[in-house]
Design an enzyme around this catalytic site. Sequence first.
Site, PDB file in Angstrom:
ATOM      1  N   GLU A   1       0.918   5.736   0.820  1.00 20.21           N
ATOM      2  CA  GLU A   1       0.275   6.984   1.222  1.00 20.21           C
ATOM      3  C   GLU A   1       0.917   8.073   0.374  1.00 20.21           C
ATOM      4  O   GLU A   1       2.144   8.147   0.260  1.00 20.21           O
ATOM      5  CB  GLU A   1       0.498   7.274   2.716  1.00 20.21           C
ATOM      6  CG  GLU A   1       0.091   6.144   3.652  1.00 20.21           C
ATOM      7  CD  GLU A   1      -1.395   5.846   3.635  1.00 20.21           C
ATOM      8  OE1 GLU A   1      -2.171   6.680   3.109  1.00 20.21           O
ATOM      9  OE2 GLU A   1      -1.787   4.776   4.136  1.00 20.21           O
TER      10      GLU A   1
ATOM     11  N   TYR B   1      -1.389   3.033  12.203  1.00 21.50           N
ATOM     12  CA  TYR B   1      -2.493   3.117  11.246  1.00 21.50           C
ATOM     13  C   TYR B   1      -2.036   2.647   9.859  1.00 21.50           C
ATOM     14  O   TYR B   1      -2.729   1.878   9.182  1.00 21.50           O
ATOM     15  CB  TYR B   1      -3.006   4.554  11.180  1.00 21.50           C
ATOM     16  CG  TYR B   1      -4.067   4.792  10.143  1.00 21.50           C
ATOM     17  CD1 TYR B   1      -5.412   4.649  10.448  1.00 21.50           C
ATOM     18  CD2 TYR B   1      -3.726   5.171   8.848  1.00 21.50           C
ATOM     19  CE1 TYR B   1      -6.400   4.873   9.491  1.00 21.50           C
ATOM     20  CE2 TYR B   1      -4.699   5.394   7.885  1.00 21.50           C
ATOM     21  CZ  TYR B   1      -6.030   5.250   8.213  1.00 21.50           C
ATOM     22  OH  TYR B   1      -6.997   5.463   7.255  1.00 21.50           O
TER      23      TYR B   1
ATOM     24  N   ASP C   1       0.860  -1.182   0.000  1.00 17.23           N
ATOM     25  CA  ASP C   1       0.000   0.000   0.000  1.00 17.23           C
ATOM     26  C   ASP C   1       0.896   1.232   0.000  1.00 17.23           C
ATOM     27  O   ASP C   1       2.109   1.138   0.289  1.00 17.23           O
ATOM     28  CB  ASP C   1      -0.919  -0.002   1.232  1.00 17.23           C
ATOM     29  CG  ASP C   1      -1.975   1.098   1.165  1.00 17.23           C
ATOM     30  OD1 ASP C   1      -2.476   1.372   0.055  1.00 17.23           O
ATOM     31  OD2 ASP C   1      -2.285   1.690   2.212  1.00 17.23           O
TER      32      ASP C   1
ATOM     33  N   ASP D   1      -2.947  -0.898   7.229  1.00 20.84           N
ATOM     34  CA  ASP D   1      -3.398  -0.862   5.840  1.00 20.84           C
ATOM     35  C   ASP D   1      -2.880  -2.036   5.019  1.00 20.84           C
ATOM     36  O   ASP D   1      -3.390  -2.302   3.926  1.00 20.84           O
ATOM     37  CB  ASP D   1      -2.968   0.458   5.176  1.00 20.84           C
ATOM     38  CG  ASP D   1      -3.947   1.592   5.462  1.00 20.84           C
ATOM     39  OD1 ASP D   1      -5.030   1.311   6.021  1.00 20.84           O
ATOM     40  OD2 ASP D   1      -3.646   2.746   5.127  1.00 20.84           O
TER      41      ASP D   1
ATOM     42  N   ASP E   1      -1.789   3.253  -6.494  1.00 19.47           N
ATOM     43  CA  ASP E   1      -0.521   2.840  -5.885  1.00 19.47           C
ATOM     44  C   ASP E   1       0.496   2.456  -6.960  1.00 19.47           C
ATOM     45  O   ASP E   1       1.671   2.824  -6.884  1.00 19.47           O
ATOM     46  CB  ASP E   1      -0.747   1.651  -4.949  1.00 19.47           C
ATOM     47  CG  ASP E   1      -1.721   1.966  -3.832  1.00 19.47           C
ATOM     48  OD1 ASP E   1      -1.511   2.964  -3.130  1.00 19.47           O
ATOM     49  OD2 ASP E   1      -2.693   1.217  -3.666  1.00 19.47           O
TER      50      ASP E   1
END
Length: 375
Positions: A32, A151, A30, A155, A86
């Site tokens: 961000e 957090y 994943d 993910d 992504d």
Amino acid sequence: MSSLTPLISARAALEELAGTLTNAPAIGLDTEFLRERTYRAELCLLQLTTPHGPVCVDPLALTDLAPLAAVLGHGAPKVLHAGRQDLEVLLPFVGAITPLFDTQIAAALVGHPAQIGYGELVRRTLGHELPKAHTRTDWSRRPLSEEQIAYALDDVRYLLPLRDRLCEALDKLGRLEWLAEELREMEDPAGLEVDPERAWQRFKGLQSLDAGRLNLLRALAAWRERRAVARNRPRGWILDDAVLREIVYRVPREVPTARAAAEEPSAATEKPAPSAARPQVKWAKLPAAWREETAIGSRAATFTVTGTGAQRAEVAVIGFPGMGGTDLQFVNLWRSSLGLGELTDAQLEPLVQAVEVAGARGKLFDITAATKEES
């Protein structure tokens, strides 16, 4: 025993991670990123699963992720959720990622909603409730808190168990080949790069366009894409989708027919409002001898104005916030759609006026460069 920490920000640790992943049976992945203010997304964090647990990689500290290119480019399946963005974000750093498994695509084939989110899928399939406290975190800010890192790790923490459950369900339904077909298309890196000449295909519901308006759409969408790439700004900052669409629908097909364009019925456009309901137009600098005659629409508006010599000129408001000011190439694209010649910067500047339409500040361009007589 692995010495990997939850947040990898040193080259040696990154190389150790690459070695650890080499023999992994599957890798959860994943990212961000931020792209609210740019065309190209800014990669802020990369999360991966390892046989020893999930880890985060800090690309803002490392900048070079080359040690991961080989392990992500082949071998074990990389498991993502709704992973197209992504893949797009990671392409400049590690190249094409393959093979792939997308849990959102697999979940849809099982019978879940087509756009089901990761957290909801984890809840439905595995019975875990994921926290939502950092869904709008600015991941470019450093240092990251322990809560933010936890957090981010969540993910990817459940991606591999999700894959196992979804594969079991798809096998029972006889739909594994359906998934394989979807994933083959997703693995094509050509689908991650936008060709400006195909940018118009992002617009839906335009089947009713005539050939001239379709050509205008293609030209405007390509122009916007190139400008967005060159300036590294979001497409909508260059020209909003709704404004571009309105320009295509409202542009007159012949120089003297702005009123006819307003009255032409179309299933794909709103009928012009009665005169009383039209947006109020305030001419900020236009000579007093000129007056508005016709207004079409309220965002990308076309006007016919009349001068003292009763001459007509088509003008258009195309400079609303986000347009980036006067753009000669944009004006010439519009003029070309009317069969008119191109203008130079020197010719365009005198034809630009300030204008307000329904309170939105913009620029007024005379797109026909008709001769104007002032009293």
